[in-house]
Every structure is written in C-alpha cells, then in structure tokens.
Design a protein around this motif. Structure first.
Motif, PDB file in Angstrom:
ATOM      1  N   GLU B  23       0.850  -1.195   0.000  1.00 47.66           N
ATOM      2  CA  GLU B  23       0.000   0.000   0.000  1.00 47.66           C
ATOM      3  C   GLU B  23       0.883   1.242   0.000  1.00 47.66           C
ATOM      4  OE1 GLU B  23      -3.524   0.387   1.732  1.00 47.66           O
ATOM      5  OE2 GLU B  23      -4.011  -1.411   0.570  1.00 47.66           O
ATOM      6  N   VAL B  24       0.486   2.202  -0.764  1.00 41.67           N
ATOM      7  CA  VAL B  24       1.209   3.457  -0.767  1.00 41.67           C
ATOM      8  C   VAL B  24       0.563   4.363   0.283  1.00 41.67           C
ATOM      9  CG1 VAL B  24       1.762   5.500  -2.088  1.00 41.67           C
ATOM     10  CG2 VAL B  24       1.848   3.270  -3.164  1.00 41.67           C
ATOM     11  N   LEU B  36      -4.154  16.846 -10.803  1.00 46.31           N
ATOM     12  CA  LEU B  36      -2.972  15.989 -10.716  1.00 46.31           C
ATOM     13  C   LEU B  36      -2.987  15.180  -9.423  1.00 46.31           C
ATOM     14  CD1 LEU B  36      -0.334  15.242 -12.127  1.00 46.31           C
ATOM     15  CD2 LEU B  36       0.764  17.133 -10.957  1.00 46.31           C
ATOM     16  N   ASP B  37      -3.330  15.845  -8.296  1.00 54.13           N
ATOM     17  CA  ASP B  37      -3.407  15.135  -7.021  1.00 54.13           C
ATOM     18  C   ASP B  37      -4.364  13.954  -7.115  1.00 54.13           C
ATOM     19  OD1 ASP B  37      -1.629  16.771  -5.850  1.00 54.13           O
ATOM     20  OD2 ASP B  37      -3.081  18.008  -4.778  1.00 54.13           O
ATOM     21  N   ALA B  38      -5.453  14.152  -7.862  1.00 53.51           N
ATOM     22  CA  ALA B  38      -6.494  13.121  -7.908  1.00 53.51           C
ATOM     23  C   ALA B  38      -5.984  11.829  -8.543  1.00 53.51           C
ATOM     24  CB  ALA B  38      -7.704  13.637  -8.674  1.00 53.51           C
ATOM     25  N   VAL B  39      -5.066  11.915  -9.493  1.00 53.19           N
ATOM     26  CA  VAL B  39      -4.616  10.700 -10.168  1.00 53.19           C
ATOM     27  C   VAL B  39      -3.368  10.102  -9.548  1.00 53.19           C
ATOM     28  CG1 VAL B  39      -5.628  11.376 -12.376  1.00 53.19           C
ATOM     29  CG2 VAL B  39      -3.251  11.965 -11.871  1.00 53.19           C
ATOM     30  N   LEU B  40      -2.648  10.875  -8.732  1.00 57.42           N
ATOM     31  CA  LEU B  40      -1.406  10.338  -8.173  1.00 57.42           C
ATOM     32  C   LEU B  40      -1.722   9.429  -6.985  1.00 57.42           C
ATOM     33  CD1 LEU B  40       0.951  13.440  -8.347  1.00 57.42           C
ATOM     34  CD2 LEU B  40       0.875  11.462  -9.844  1.00 57.42           C
ATOM     35  N   PRO B  41      -1.040   8.301  -6.869  1.00 62.73           N
ATOM     36  CA  PRO B  41      -1.383   7.323  -5.815  1.00 62.73           C
ATOM     37  C   PRO B  41      -1.213   7.879  -4.404  1.00 62.73           C
ATOM     38  CG  PRO B  41       0.341   6.470  -7.260  1.00 62.73           C
ATOM     39  CD  PRO B  41       0.046   7.835  -7.732  1.00 62.73           C
ATOM     40  N   LEU B 173       8.308   8.953  -9.519  1.00 62.83           N
ATOM     41  CA  LEU B 173       7.261   9.570 -10.330  1.00 62.83           C
ATOM     42  C   LEU B 173       7.915  10.195 -11.549  1.00 62.83           C
ATOM     43  CD1 LEU B 173       4.257  10.621 -10.520  1.00 62.83           C
ATOM     44  CD2 LEU B 173       5.077  12.665  -9.365  1.00 62.83           C
ATOM     45  N   ARG B 174       7.338   9.932 -12.715  1.00 63.42           N
ATOM     46  CA  ARG B 174       7.852  10.582 -13.931  1.00 63.42           C
ATOM     47  C   ARG B 174       6.689  11.296 -14.590  1.00 63.42           C
ATOM     48  NH1 ARG B 174      11.499   6.966 -17.783  1.00 63.42           N
ATOM     49  NH2 ARG B 174      12.879   8.768 -17.855  1.00 63.42           N
ATOM     50  N   LEU B 175       6.868  12.576 -14.816  1.00 64.61           N
ATOM     51  CA  LEU B 175       5.843  13.363 -15.481  1.00 64.61           C
ATOM     52  C   LEU B 175       6.434  13.884 -16.785  1.00 64.61           C
ATOM     53  CD1 LEU B 175       4.521  15.536 -12.517  1.00 64.61           C
ATOM     54  CD2 LEU B 175       3.571  13.422 -13.373  1.00 64.61           C
ATOM     55  N   GLU B 176       5.611  13.883 -17.803  1.00 67.52           N
ATOM     56  CA  GLU B 176       6.071  14.469 -19.056  1.00 67.52           C
ATOM     57  C   GLU B 176       5.191  15.663 -19.370  1.00 67.52           C
ATOM     58  OE1 GLU B 176       5.750  12.020 -22.483  1.00 67.52           O
ATOM     59  OE2 GLU B 176       6.493  13.618 -23.788  1.00 67.52           O
ATOM     60  N   LEU B 177       5.818  16.780 -19.630  1.00 64.94           N
ATOM     61  CA  LEU B 177       5.069  17.987 -19.964  1.00 64.94           C
ATOM     62  C   LEU B 177       4.984  18.120 -21.473  1.00 64.94           C
ATOM     63  CD1 LEU B 177       5.326  18.890 -17.005  1.00 64.94           C
ATOM     64  CD2 LEU B 177       5.750  21.171 -17.877  1.00 64.94           C
ATOM     65  N   GLU B 178       3.801  18.461 -21.931  1.00 68.01           N
ATOM     66  CA  GLU B 178       3.645  18.702 -23.355  1.00 68.01           C
ATOM     67  C   GLU B 178       3.535  20.205 -23.552  1.00 68.01           C
ATOM     68  OE1 GLU B 178       0.663  16.961 -26.600  1.00 68.01           O
ATOM     69  OE2 GLU B 178       1.344  15.554 -25.078  1.00 68.01           O
ATOM     70  N   GLY B 192       3.421   2.592  -7.052  1.00 64.16           N
ATOM     71  CA  GLY B 192       2.304   2.276  -6.164  1.00 64.16           C
ATOM     72  C   GLY B 192       0.945   2.516  -6.778  1.00 64.16           C
ATOM     73  N   GLY B 193       0.856   2.648  -8.075  1.00 58.10           N
ATOM     74  CA  GLY B 193      -0.454   2.840  -8.674  1.00 58.10           C
ATOM     75  C   GLY B 193      -0.367   2.653 -10.167  1.00 58.10           C
ATOM     76  N   ALA B 194      -1.515   2.503 -10.784  1.00 54.39           N
ATOM     77  CA  ALA B 194      -1.534   2.347 -12.231  1.00 54.39           C
ATOM     78  C   ALA B 194      -1.320   3.707 -12.882  1.00 54.39           C
ATOM     79  CB  ALA B 194      -2.865   1.751 -12.663  1.00 54.39           C
ATOM     80  N   VAL B 195      -0.671   3.671 -14.034  1.00 51.24           N
ATOM     81  CA  VAL B 195      -0.428   4.920 -14.749  1.00 51.24           C
ATOM     82  C   VAL B 195      -1.733   5.371 -15.398  1.00 51.24           C
ATOM     83  CG1 VAL B 195       0.812   5.917 -16.686  1.00 51.24           C
ATOM     84  CG2 VAL B 195       1.973   4.357 -15.146  1.00 51.24           C
TER      85      VAL B 195
END
Lengths: 467, 207
Positions: B23-24, B36-41, B173-178, B192-195
């Motif tokens: 568990e994370v 962003l907070d909503a999707v991060l584990p 955590l890896r984030l890519e900015l477009e 700790g979570g699905a991408v």
C-alpha cells in the motif's frame, strides 16, 4: 583551592614528533657550535645508548645514523602557550611554570565533575594533541608542580595531607632556590620533610628569605604569586615542513594537524572562527594565501578541515612549499545551533548553514546565494543576491524565469496576451531604459515576457519566460 | 503427500506471495494542482522520493507545476534549494506565486558538480525540496539521488529533456510535460499505482 599541574617533560620533542611521526632515532641538540649537547632524545635514540647531556660528537661515535635537530626555544615557547590556551578551557586561572602548566580547578569541578573525571578529560585532550605529560593535583600550585616531577597521577586533595605528601620529595627535585639545592644535601638534608622540620630562623640566616618564601608558597602560607595566562585574541601557528612539498596531497596531513590545533584553541576560548588564512610559504619570502571565509562562526575541527581542504584543492602551487602558517584574526563568539527537542528531521541531518559552507567550499564563495528584490523598477536591477526580501508584491505580471540578457524573438508575429506596461526610468545613473513590456505567446506556443520600443510592437526582445 | 495444510496457515506463515503491491501511504505533499493530485497514488508528490519532470524545452510550464509546492514549503519556513537553474529565477514572479524568497537557496554549479551538489543537499536532511537541472544524469546517478532523497527525507525534482523518456529511471514519479498549444501533463510512471491513461490538462495562469 585545588591546583592541577600538567608537567610536559618532552615539550620540545613532542612538538616536532607530532608533525613528523618517525620511528628512527631523533635527538634535539643545543649549545655552542663546537660543543653541542643532546637536550632531548626519543625512545629509539635512547635505546641506542644516547642520553641527555651527552656531547653530539660522542653520540656520533656511538650511532652512525640519527637525526639531530636544533632545539628551538621560540617554538617551545609557542607550544607552551598554545597548550595553556587548551587548558584554559578547564579553568579561568591558568599559569605557566617551567615546562608545566598549572590551573586552579576547585571551581571547575562543579562543572566537569570530580577530580578523576576532570583529570581524564584533560589527559585525553593532551594525548589527542600528541603531548606526553604527567599530572598531579595539590592545594597549592607549586606543590602540584613538584608532585608531577616525582610521580604521575598523584592527587592530594586537602592541606592536611599535603605536608605528608611533600615529606619524601628529594631536595634535588624540590625546585627550591638553587643555592639551597646545592648546599642542603652536603649538610645531610635529603628530603623536603627534613627542610621543613628545621628552625625557620636558622634557615633564613643561612639561605636568605627566598628559601622561606618558597617553602611557604609550597604549603600555601603565601599566595602563589603567579601571573595569570590570558589567551591572545588571534591565532597564529606556523610549522616548517621538513622538506619541500610540491604536491598538494602532501600538505593534507600537516594542515589537518593545524586545523585540529585551531579547533582545540577555539574550544579553550569558547569561541569560533569566521575567517582565516592558510599561508603557504615558498622560498625567499614569497607566499600563497588560501583564504577561508565562512558564513557563520564554526569551531568543529572536522568541518573546518573539510572547508579548508575544499579550498586548497582549487589552488595550484606555483612553487614548492617550505612552511605553513595558519592565521586567524577574526574570532567571534560562537553560538551552537539549537535544535528542537522534538525535531523530526533525521538524526544525521546537517544544518543548512553547514550545508551551505560545504557547497561553498567546493563550488566557490559566490556560488550559494539567495535573491531579494530591490526598489529599482528596471528588471535587470530589480533583484540581487540578498538575505532579506521584503517590499510590496509587483502588481503587473512578471515571469518566473528571467533571462540574464534579453534575446531577440525569432519566428512569426506573437499574440499579445497582456500589456503594455511602460518602464521608463534610470535617466539619473546612465542606465536609462524606455520600454513597453508585454506578455506574448510565441508562434511555438511558449509564453514570454517581451519588450519593444514604446508604441512600436516590433523588434521584440524576450526578457523572461512564464514557465 | 497426504498432509493437508489449511490455506490460512500457509498465508499466515507468509510463504505464499500474493502478488499485491504494498500500500502506498497517502502523503501530505499535495502538488497544488487538484486534477494531478487526484490521479497520483499518494495524493500528491511521493514523499522523500525523486520526481522526474521531462520537458520538450525550457519554459513550458515546469515551474508552474512546482511553484505551489514551493510556496507551501517556504511559507512554512522550510528551506528549498535550486541547483543550477537554466535561467535566473525572477523574484517578482516567484513572489506573485506566493514563494517566500528568504527560504530559497540558489546554487550555481558547473555541469560536473550539479549531481554532487544535489546529492549533498538531499542527504543533508535540512532541505524540504531540492530542484535540479542536471545535463548528464544516467540511471546510476538518478538512483543515488533517489537514495539521498530517502535518507534526507526531502522532495527531489529533476528536470530533464524529454528525450530521456525512453530510458528507464529509478524515479518514483515521472511526469512528461507537453508544450503549448495543448499544455498537458502525462504521468509516465508512478510508484504504487496504475499509470493514468489520459493526460491532465494544465490550465495556464490568466494574466
């Protein structure tokens, strides 16, 4: 009153040995050129049959290979005063006696603990610095001094037992006036106890009032009459290297020793150091200075050494180094950093001040800074390195990245998102600017802070990015 | 083999791996960006870990992503270190985002010293967050930073070029900015979570 005495029988030799850990025989010689005699010898030399008082020529006949260095009075005096500064940590009343340091410890014991603990702390300090010593404690300074010459580790804590402890001290070691030491044994008087049993009247007639005063100082009937030592306000330590050094890595060991000495001195003074200079001396009086400046006073030996080493690594030696000198003039008070009792940071955490010092030592003095705003409206001068940052928040849009110098905009016409904001100022100091600032979106989609000449909207210069 | 072992004893003896990820723990390092907070584990930045931010170019909104975090940390009087930024931080702009500049240390480091300085800051344990722009960081270097972030309990942010996306990374955590015109963030890896399958749009600040 309780006086502790630290007797340093090998002061001159230890001062040399600590920077020259040698196993071979080594002697110190003194006297006129044609009649040099040995004044101190290390274990290897004594094992080979050399002894103090021997002529150098006789020693050379006994042993083919040994090092003979001149006895340097000035350096002995320096070490003596340096060690007094170290002892100053334990007492405010420190005095110098021949080859010994005495300190009044009756008040120190309430801080450092009873005599055995205090004794072991002092001994540990001196052993770490590499000086052999003998210690004793007695109710008078002179008695403690005599006890160290007789034995090591003797502690006489009350005046009642002092007389008894002095009874058996031989006259030759009693440090009474020289005429008494020469004459008394021939009268059949061999110990201090016998002298003290003699009628004072007769002693005065025969040897003068000096002998009586010395005896009274021993027993405490007269005050010791010693000049108190005060540590100087600057630290200046010089050591000569034994050979010419061309490689920085060979300087590390002596520098480490010097920094440890500085740390011991600072601990004795309960102070810190903020700025010091390591002077590398070359031939014919030329030298290279390595200045070390810290943001806040420090006194920890390991930290100071790390910072010094970081700066020394950047120095290229122009010529071989003959001697090192450490000069510290700026010795401010040292306030240890306080830590919260319930601090949640990891136990091995390095305070931010020490982190900055570590970075500065390797990256350069100006490499670590904070930015603060200035009242100047010109963007180039609106910020500078500063520790404080106050003033009102800018109402106009400002970018998050500021370019060090504006660059011309390439590509198609930008879309203007906000502006203009006219900046027209600086006519008083020659740096006049007159620009209209806009927030624009470039053809690549980046948001930029750009300016152009007033009312023109061409010739865009980008000055920042809204990243 | 007639002995019958009940399933629960096997499980209690912990001899069977059940294939469930640990568990994370929900951290308290929100990014300041609700979507962003909503999707991060962890409900925010992974605590005491390395976060890697991959960019197509400098100045595409990477600071907007971290400035709310920096504002929160500096207002709580916790030091933040910026190592080798590509441009000078603009004090007025940062203050508009609520950052207290008295708690921001800027470290100018040559290319070879960037990783060393970053690791020192992370390991010291006295920095709340360390932002770095290394040029040549390989897998081993990033792993060192990750370990340093764990031991110093600090947030580590590394800003790198998007071309490094194909290389594996030890970052949590890896984030890519477009880049604009469609500014959005892809979560490329989160421990700790699905991408998440979709990109998160990054609303630009209205001027």
């Amino acid at each position: 009153m309780l006086w502790a005495c630290i007797y340093l029988p090998h002061l001159a030799l230890d001062g040399i040995l600590r920077r020259r850990p040698t196993a071979g025989p080594l002697v110190l010689v003194d006297g006129p050129v044609n009649a040099r005699t040995i004044v101190s010898a290390n274990d290897a030399a004594r094992g080979a049959g050399l002894h103090v008082g021997q002529r150098l020529s006789a020693a050379q006949a006994l042993l083919a290979q040994f090092d003979a260095l001149p006895y340097d009075r000035a350096s002995v005096g320096r070490w003596h005063r340096f060690l007094a500064a170290v002892a100053y940590r334990y007492s405010a009343e420190v005095s110098l006696l021949p080859q010994a340091i005495v300190l009044e410890v009756s008040k120190s014991m309430s801080l450092f603990g009873p005599w055995p603990r205090l004794e072991s702390m002092v001994r540990a300090d001196f052993t770490d610095l590499g000086f052999r010593h003998r210690m004793a404690a007695a109710p008078t300074a002179h008695a403690a001094h005599i006890l160290t010459t007789v034995s090591d580790g003797q502690a006489v804590l009350s005046r009642d037992t002092l007389r008894h402890a002095l009874q058996r001290v031989p006259i030759a070691k009693s440090r009474l006036p020289a005429n008494a030491i020469a004459a008394l044994p021939s009268m059949g008087i061999r110990t201090l106890g016998q002298v003290m049993a003699l009628p004072r009247d007769g002693l005065r007639r025969r040897f003068g009032a000096e002998l009586l005063a010395a005896l009274d100082r021993l027993t405490g009937d007269l005050p010791p009459g010693l000049a108190l030592y005060r540590p100087p306000d600057r630290f200046d330590l010089r050591i000569e290297l034994l050979h010419e050094v061309e490689n920085q890595s060979a300087l590390i060991f002596p520098v480490r020793r010097m920094i440890d000495d500085l740390a011991a001195y600072l601990a004795g003074r309960d102070g810190g150091v903020q700025r010091f200079v390591l002077r590398l001396e070359h031939r014919e009086g030329r030298f290279t200075d390595v200045p070390v400046g810290l943001l806040t006073p420090e006194r920890d030996g390991a930290l100071l050494f790390e910072f010094t080493r970081g700066r020394l690594d950047h120095v290229t030696l122009p010529e071989p180094v003959l001697a090192l000198r450490l000069i510290a003039r700026d010795l401010p008070a040292f306030v240890p950093a306080g830590r919260d009792l319930f601090d949640e940071r990891p136990a091995h955490a390095l305070p931010i001040e020490q982190l900055r010092e570590r970075l500065r030592a390797r990256l350069g003095d100006g490499a670590v800074y904070r930015l603060g705003s200035t009242p100047d409206p010109r963007p180039e001068r609106a910020q500078r390195a500063a520790t404080q940052d106050d003033g009102p928040i800018e109402p106009h849009p400002r970018p998050t990245w500021l370019l060090r110098r504006p660059i011309p905009l390439r590509g198609g016409n930008p879309i203007i998102l906000a502006g203009p904001e006219r900046v027209e100022t600086g006519w008083w100091d020659g740096g006049e600017v007159c620009r209209d600032y806009y927030v624009i979106e470039t053809s690549l989609g980046q948001e930029a802070w750009a300016f152009c000449a007033p009312d023109e909207q061409t010739g865009w210069m980008i000055h920042g990015w809204f990243a | 083999m007639s002995a019958v072992v009940s399933l629960t004893t096997l499980l209690d003896a912990r001899q069977v791996w059940r294939g469930r990820a640990p568990e994370v723990p929900v951290g308290d390092q929100p990014t300041g960006w609700r979507a962003l907070d909503a999707v991060l584990p962890a409900g925010g930045w992974p605590e005491s870990s390395l976060s890697e931010i991959l960019l197509p170019a400098d100045g595409v909104g990477e600071l907007c992503l971290v400035l709310p975090t920096l504002a929160r940390l500096t207002q709580a009087q916790r030091p933040v270190v910026i190592v080798a930024p590509p441009y000078a931080p603009c004090v007025a702009g940062w203050r508009q985002h609520g950052v207290d500049m008295r708690w921001v240390e800027i470290v100018d480091a040559a290319e070879k010293d960037v990783l060393w300085a970053t690791e020192q800051c992370l390991r010291s344990g006295s920095c709340a967050a360390v932002l770095a722009w290394p040029h040549h960081a390989d897998d081993r270097a990033l792993r060192r930073l990750q370990v340093a972030a764990v031991s110093g309990q600090a947030l580590a942010f590394v800003f790198r070029d998007r071309s490094h996306l194909s290389n594996a990374s030890p970052a949590a955590l890896r984030l890519e900015l477009e880049a604009p015109p469609r500014p959005q963030i892809w979560v490329r890896k989160c421990r700790g979570g699905a991408v998440p399958a979709q990109a998160i749009s990054l609303p630009r600040v209205v001027h």
